[in-house]
Design a protein around this motif. Structure first.
Motif, PDB file in Angstrom:
ATOM      1  N   ALA A 100     -19.399  15.814  21.918  1.00 43.31           N
ATOM      2  CA  ALA A 100     -18.967  17.336  22.671  1.00 43.31           C
ATOM      3  C   ALA A 100     -20.153  17.986  23.673  1.00 43.31           C
ATOM      4  CB  ALA A 100     -18.564  18.189  21.084  1.00 43.31           C
ATOM      5  N   ALA A 101     -20.907  17.370  23.687  1.00 44.34           N
ATOM      6  CA  ALA A 101     -21.546  18.038  24.346  1.00 44.34           C
ATOM      7  C   ALA A 101     -21.996  17.077  25.938  1.00 44.34           C
ATOM      8  CB  ALA A 101     -23.214  18.072  23.873  1.00 44.34           C
ATOM      9  N   VAL A 102     -21.570  15.526  25.826  1.00 42.74           N
ATOM     10  CA  VAL A 102     -21.447  15.143  27.045  1.00 42.74           C
ATOM     11  C   VAL A 102     -19.949  15.379  27.952  1.00 42.74           C
ATOM     12  CG1 VAL A 102     -20.827  12.769  27.672  1.00 42.74           C
ATOM     13  CG2 VAL A 102     -23.196  13.208  25.724  1.00 42.74           C
ATOM     14  N   GLU A 103     -19.083  15.353  26.852  1.00 42.17           N
ATOM     15  CA  GLU A 103     -17.761  16.069  27.201  1.00 42.17           C
ATOM     16  C   GLU A 103     -18.062  17.563  28.151  1.00 42.17           C
ATOM     17  OE1 GLU A 103     -14.937  14.833  28.096  1.00 42.17           O
ATOM     18  OE2 GLU A 103     -13.782  16.449  29.110  1.00 42.17           O
ATOM     19  N   LEU A 104     -18.569  18.464  27.793  1.00 42.56           N
ATOM     20  CA  LEU A 104     -18.879  19.782  28.399  1.00 42.56           C
ATOM     21  C   LEU A 104     -19.507  19.413  29.975  1.00 42.56           C
ATOM     22  CD1 LEU A 104     -20.001  21.831  25.415  1.00 42.56           C
ATOM     23  CD2 LEU A 104     -18.334  21.830  27.426  1.00 42.56           C
ATOM     24  N   VAL A 105     -20.769  18.435  29.278  1.00 41.29           N
ATOM     25  CA  VAL A 105     -21.369  17.969  31.150  1.00 41.29           C
ATOM     26  C   VAL A 105     -20.485  17.890  31.753  1.00 41.29           C
ATOM     27  CG1 VAL A 105     -23.094  16.920  32.325  1.00 41.29           C
ATOM     28  CG2 VAL A 105     -23.397  17.329  29.671  1.00 41.29           C
ATOM     29  N   ARG A 106     -19.688  16.334  31.646  1.00 40.71           N
ATOM     30  CA  ARG A 106     -18.364  16.122  32.529  1.00 40.71           C
ATOM     31  C   ARG A 106     -17.303  17.063  32.779  1.00 40.71           C
ATOM     32  NH1 ARG A 106     -17.895  10.967  28.561  1.00 40.71           N
ATOM     33  NH2 ARG A 106     -19.876   9.505  29.566  1.00 40.71           N
ATOM     34  N   ARG A 107     -17.085  17.596  32.545  1.00 33.42           N
ATOM     35  CA  ARG A 107     -16.246  19.496  33.081  1.00 33.42           C
ATOM     36  C   ARG A 107     -16.661  20.206  34.021  1.00 33.42           C
ATOM     37  NH1 ARG A 107     -13.115  21.097  27.869  1.00 33.42           N
ATOM     38  NH2 ARG A 107     -12.238  18.816  27.149  1.00 33.42           N
ATOM     39  N   CYS A 108     -17.938  19.556  33.525  1.00 32.12           N
ATOM     40  CA  CYS A 108     -19.098  21.000  35.192  1.00 32.12           C
ATOM     41  C   CYS A 108     -19.656  19.972  36.231  1.00 32.12           C
ATOM     42  CB  CYS A 108     -20.568  20.766  34.314  1.00 32.12           C
ATOM     43  SG  CYS A 108     -20.668  22.533  33.040  1.00 32.12           S
ATOM     44  N   ASP A 109     -18.452  19.003  36.134  1.00 33.21           N
ATOM     45  CA  ASP A 109     -18.785  17.578  37.156  1.00 33.21           C
ATOM     46  C   ASP A 109     -20.660  16.862  37.106  1.00 33.21           C
ATOM     47  OD1 ASP A 109     -16.272  17.297  37.451  1.00 33.21           O
ATOM     48  OD2 ASP A 109     -16.231  19.453  38.759  1.00 33.21           O
ATOM     49  N   ALA A 110     -21.105  17.467  36.275  1.00 35.83           N
ATOM     50  CA  ALA A 110     -22.784  17.025  36.012  1.00 35.83           C
ATOM     51  C   ALA A 110     -22.152  15.666  35.409  1.00 35.83           C
ATOM     52  CB  ALA A 110     -23.875  18.136  35.189  1.00 35.83           C
ATOM     53  N   GLU A 111     -23.815  14.664  35.342  1.00 35.15           N
ATOM     54  CA  GLU A 111     -23.978  13.229  34.864  1.00 35.15           C
ATOM     55  C   GLU A 111     -25.067  12.868  33.919  1.00 35.15           C
ATOM     56  OE1 GLU A 111     -26.602   9.133  36.357  1.00 35.15           O
ATOM     57  OE2 GLU A 111     -25.731  11.391  37.431  1.00 35.15           O
ATOM     58  N   VAL A 112     -24.278  12.754  32.901  1.00 32.13           N
ATOM     59  CA  VAL A 112     -25.116  12.812  31.633  1.00 32.13           C
ATOM     60  C   VAL A 112     -26.076  11.232  31.841  1.00 32.13           C
ATOM     61  CG1 VAL A 112     -24.865  12.658  28.931  1.00 32.13           C
ATOM     62  CG2 VAL A 112     -24.010  13.769  29.465  1.00 32.13           C
ATOM     63  N   VAL A 113     -27.439  11.594  31.803  1.00 36.38           N
ATOM     64  CA  VAL A 113     -28.481  10.790  32.108  1.00 36.38           C
ATOM     65  C   VAL A 113     -28.945  10.188  30.514  1.00 36.38           C
ATOM     66  CG1 VAL A 113     -29.136  10.742  33.519  1.00 36.38           C
ATOM     67  CG2 VAL A 113     -30.724  12.147  31.924  1.00 36.38           C
ATOM     68  N   GLY A 114     -28.719  10.584  29.313  1.00 34.23           N
ATOM     69  CA  GLY A 114     -28.913  10.440  28.008  1.00 34.23           C
ATOM     70  C   GLY A 114     -28.711  11.407  27.119  1.00 34.23           C
ATOM     71  N   VAL A 115     -29.133  11.061  25.745  1.00 35.56           N
ATOM     72  CA  VAL A 115     -28.766  11.471  24.110  1.00 35.56           C
ATOM     73  C   VAL A 115     -30.491  10.929  23.739  1.00 35.56           C
ATOM     74  CG1 VAL A 115     -28.255  11.804  22.666  1.00 35.56           C
ATOM     75  CG2 VAL A 115     -26.413  11.730  24.572  1.00 35.56           C
ATOM     76  N   GLU A 116     -31.357  12.321  23.601  1.00 41.32           N
ATOM     77  CA  GLU A 116     -32.913  12.168  22.759  1.00 41.32           C
ATOM     78  C   GLU A 116     -32.091  12.724  21.965  1.00 41.32           C
ATOM     79  OE1 GLU A 116     -35.372  10.216  23.323  1.00 41.32           O
ATOM     80  OE2 GLU A 116     -35.221   9.303  25.330  1.00 41.32           O
ATOM     81  N   VAL A 117     -32.274  12.587  20.450  1.00 43.08           N
ATOM     82  CA  VAL A 117     -32.718  12.771  18.737  1.00 43.08           C
ATOM     83  C   VAL A 117     -33.461  11.715  18.383  1.00 43.08           C
ATOM     84  CG1 VAL A 117     -29.880  13.189  19.322  1.00 43.08           C
ATOM     85  CG2 VAL A 117     -31.055  10.664  17.985  1.00 43.08           C
ATOM     86  N   VAL A 118     -34.593  12.783  17.362  1.00 46.80           N
ATOM     87  CA  VAL A 118     -35.603  12.409  16.575  1.00 46.80           C
ATOM     88  C   VAL A 118     -35.031  11.042  15.767  1.00 46.80           C
ATOM     89  CG1 VAL A 118     -36.766  13.510  14.981  1.00 46.80           C
ATOM     90  CG2 VAL A 118     -36.239  14.322  16.798  1.00 46.80           C
TER      91      VAL A 118
END
Ligand code: AMP
Length: 189
Positions: A148-166
């Protein structure tokens, strides 16, 4: 007065082969929280240990340096590491929050939980088109929140470069919900 700007001794500049084991030893498993059958992975002991916290941040920074303009932290534990990582990357920080918490105009994305749905939001003006965004959270479980966070970024026309989790709970296959996104977990359970 001169300031000593050398990195602290405990910040490792090169690869840190013991990091995953040290973080695994610091995480605390709380059975049946917040509901029966769930084993909650509590990373507050990691936050209490400044040397270990700095090694976790340095590890992300080594991988992501120069690749992100903005770090998104997912409420609430993603705010903690996300803002430190943003500081170290020289990137902006944007909070993604649960529905109804952000004061200005938002984009919203809902996703399914085991029972019911959840909604997360970002300010519509938080990201500019084309900005490169790194998403940070503590745990990747079913992947619904991160997707869902990735989709929010796309709604802003920005680009996800990655997801980092512990920590990634591999048996929940959350990574599959993130398609072609570059997902990095320090530990996989
Ligand atoms: P999910 O959407 O299922 O991937 O869940 C991820 C979100 O829920 C993250 O923000 C985590 O902080 C939290 N979470 C889910 N499962 C756990 C767990 N077993 N221990 C700690 N946090 C969890």
């Amino acid at each position: 007065m001169t300031q000593d700007l050398r990195p602290a001794d405990h910040v490792v500049d090169g690869p840190d082969p013991d990091l995953a084991a040290d973080v695994a030893a610091s995480l605390r498993a709380i059975p049946d929280f917040p509901e029966p059958g769930v084993v909650f992975k509590d990373f507050t002991p990691l936050l209490l240990d400044p040397a270990l916290r700095d090694r976790v941040v340095a590890d992300v920074v080594r991988r992501r340096a120069g690749s992100a303009d903005v770090v998104i932290g997912i409420e609430a534990r993603g705010f903690i590491l996300g803002s430190v990582i943003a500081h170290e990357l020289g990137a902006g920080f944007v909070p993604v929050r649960k529905q109804g918490k952000l004061p200005a105009q938002t984009h919203s994305v809902s996703y399914d939980l085991e029972y019911g749905t959840a909604t997360i939001e970002v300010h519509t003006d938080a990201l500019r088109p084309g900005q490169r965004v790194l998403v940070v959270d503590d745990v990747l479980a079913t992947g619904g929140t991160a997707a869902a966070a990735v989709e929010l970024v796309r709604r802003c026309d920005a680009e996800v470069v990655g997801v980092e989790v512990v920590l990634e709970l591999g048996f929940l296959h959350g990574r599959q919900r993130l398609g072609g996104t570059d997902v990095h977990a320090l530990l996989v359970d």
